[in-house]
Scaffold this active site. Structure first.
Site, mmCIF file in Angstrom:
data_model
loop_
_atom_site.group_PDB
_atom_site.id
_atom_site.type_symbol
_atom_site.label_atom_id
_atom_site.label_comp_id
_atom_site.label_asym_id
_atom_site.label_seq_id
_atom_site.Cartn_x
_atom_site.Cartn_y
_atom_site.Cartn_z
ATOM 1 N N SER A 41 35.998 29.859 31.203
ATOM 2 C CA SER A 41 35.575 31.183 31.651
ATOM 3 C C SER A 41 35.010 31.215 33.060
ATOM 4 C CB SER A 41 34.537 31.745 30.675
ATOM 5 O OG SER A 41 33.404 30.902 30.599
ATOM 6 N N LYS A 71 38.223 41.461 26.048
ATOM 7 C CA LYS A 71 38.760 41.132 27.371
ATOM 8 C C LYS A 71 40.136 41.768 27.534
ATOM 9 C CE LYS A 71 35.756 37.170 27.351
ATOM 10 N NZ LYS A 71 35.115 37.516 26.067
ATOM 11 N N HIS A 94 39.814 33.914 26.938
ATOM 12 C CA HIS A 94 40.297 34.257 28.280
ATOM 13 C C HIS A 94 41.782 33.961 28.477
ATOM 14 C CE1 HIS A 94 36.368 35.282 30.013
ATOM 15 N NE2 HIS A 94 35.891 34.356 29.210
#
Length: 390
Positions: free
Chosen positions: A179, A238, A207
């Site tokens: 990250s 996300k 991610h």
């Protein structure tokens, strides 16, 4: 409270104190954020695919609010397991090509809850030193031995696996895309090592989900390794643009977690309207291939521009692009200078990253245009020269 004041003074003096800042949505320009009534280009969001304000998700949630109400009213094991959960988890299992799926409130609770449910005293967790804090805290809660290997150093991991060969259960945990650095785990080598030493392998796709894979399934799928990973974890906060997290794996794994993962057992279920919104986001993640293509293209463009300017930029092809400054105070000044020029880019400092590696963490979206990013890169380059970072 006096001891708190003293500690806060020390943090402030070392440019390590954090504070909350109000941000708003720039309605006319979705790639921008409002700060102090100014619209800044948002280079700090995890809204990778640009779905956070998608009208189809908003409408799905609006309709669900009318039919399902505002809150779930209980934990999932009581009466909070509403029908939208069933639909979503079936769709997630199919998307991930796993036996079953389980939705949990957020990524932190998923990682900390799953790890502490799988291992305990006498067991050992092998964790990359740059893994997310939720993984680290999950190991602490589990009371298992914590064997941290140097970042992406497979020989060091092998040494640790040999050292703890005679321990109980062995769990290897890694971020797929890290990250704060934006680089990828060595997943092929991790699969090989887990097979050689009889360990379980858990991969956090927070991610990488939505970004890699034919339908955004994540890096494990992109590399053809999904069948060899025991626990898949991902988030909806996300690429999905919503909120929450999921675990995918075998029927046995999911049955176990329903009975042993404390954050699931002892937390109120997500609001049903939110679960419906996640389902709509999943449809878009699967179908809107252009979002992934656009995101990876602009990430490559922006990364190359900063690298060619002479900045120290992390490796990788992800939308996470760290510009390493090093000094905490200089990194803060860089971030403030960027904001003055209309760029929202946050300074990341220890303990989130190792000492001496404070950075500006740029994080891109499919909403960004080439022109916006090239203008931003020119501005970053100019400030870098003025501050002596270049």
């Amino acid at each position: 409270m006096e001891w708190m004041e003293k500690e806060l003074e020390l943090w402030s003096g070392a440019s390590l104190e954090r504070s909350l800042r109000e941000s708003g949505v720039a309605q006319e320009t979705p790639s921008y954020v409002l700060r102090n009534e100014r619209a800044l280009i948002n280079l700090s969001s995890n809204n990778y695919l640009g779905l956070a304000d998608h009208p189809a998700i908003i409408e799905a949630m609006r309709v669900a609010l009318l039919s399902e109400g505002v809150g779930s009213g209980a934990s999932r094991l009581v009466t909070g397991n509403r029908f939208p959960y069933v639909q979503l988890e079936q769709a997630l299992a199919e998307w991930q090509r796993c036996d079953a799926a389980l939705v949990i409130a957020n990524g932190y609770m998923a990682n900390s809850g799953v790890i502490s449910a799988l291992v305990g005293r006498g067991d050992v967790v092998f964790s990359d030193r740059l893994n997310h804090a939720s993984i680290v805290d999950g190991v602490v809660l589990s009371r298992a031995e914590h064997a941290r290997y140097r970042h992406n150093d497979m020989e060091h991991l092998r040494t640790l696996l040999k050292k703890y060969r005679d321990h109980g259960r062995k769990l290897i945990v890694t971020d797929a895309v890290f990250s704060m650095d934006g680089d990828q785990a060595h997943l092929r080598e991790l699969v090989s090592l887990k097979q050689e030493y009889g360990a379980l392998l858990m991969v956090d796709e927070a991610h990488s989900g939505g970004i890699y894979g034919r339908h955004g399934e994540g890096l494990c799928h992109d590399l053809g390794l999904h069948d060899q990973v025991d626990i898949h974890m991902g988030t909806f906060s996300k690429s999905f643009g919503v909120y929450g997290a999921y675990i995918c794996g075998s029927h046995t794994l999911i049955r176990w977690l329903v009975n042993a993962a404390r954050p699931l057992i002892y937390s109120t279920a997500l609001p049903p309207s939110l679960v419906v919104g996640i389902s709509k986001a999943l449809e878009l993640v699967i179908s809107d291939h252009w979002r992934r293509e656009k995101l990876l293209a602009v990430s490559q463009l922006f990364r190359s521009s900063l690298k060619h300017s002479g900045f120290i930029i992390g490796d990788g092809d992800s939308p996470i692009i760290p510009l390493i400054v090093g000094n905490n105070e200089a990194t803060l000044r860089f971030s403030h200078a960027l904001e003055e020029k209309g760029i929202a880019a946050v300074a990341i400092r220890p303990p989130t990253v190792p000492d001496g590696t404070a950075r500006i963490r740029f994080s891109l979206s499919a909403l960004h245009s080439d022109r916006e990013l090239m203008d931003a890169a020119d501005c970053i380059r100019s400030i870098g020269h003025q501050m002596g970072v270049l």
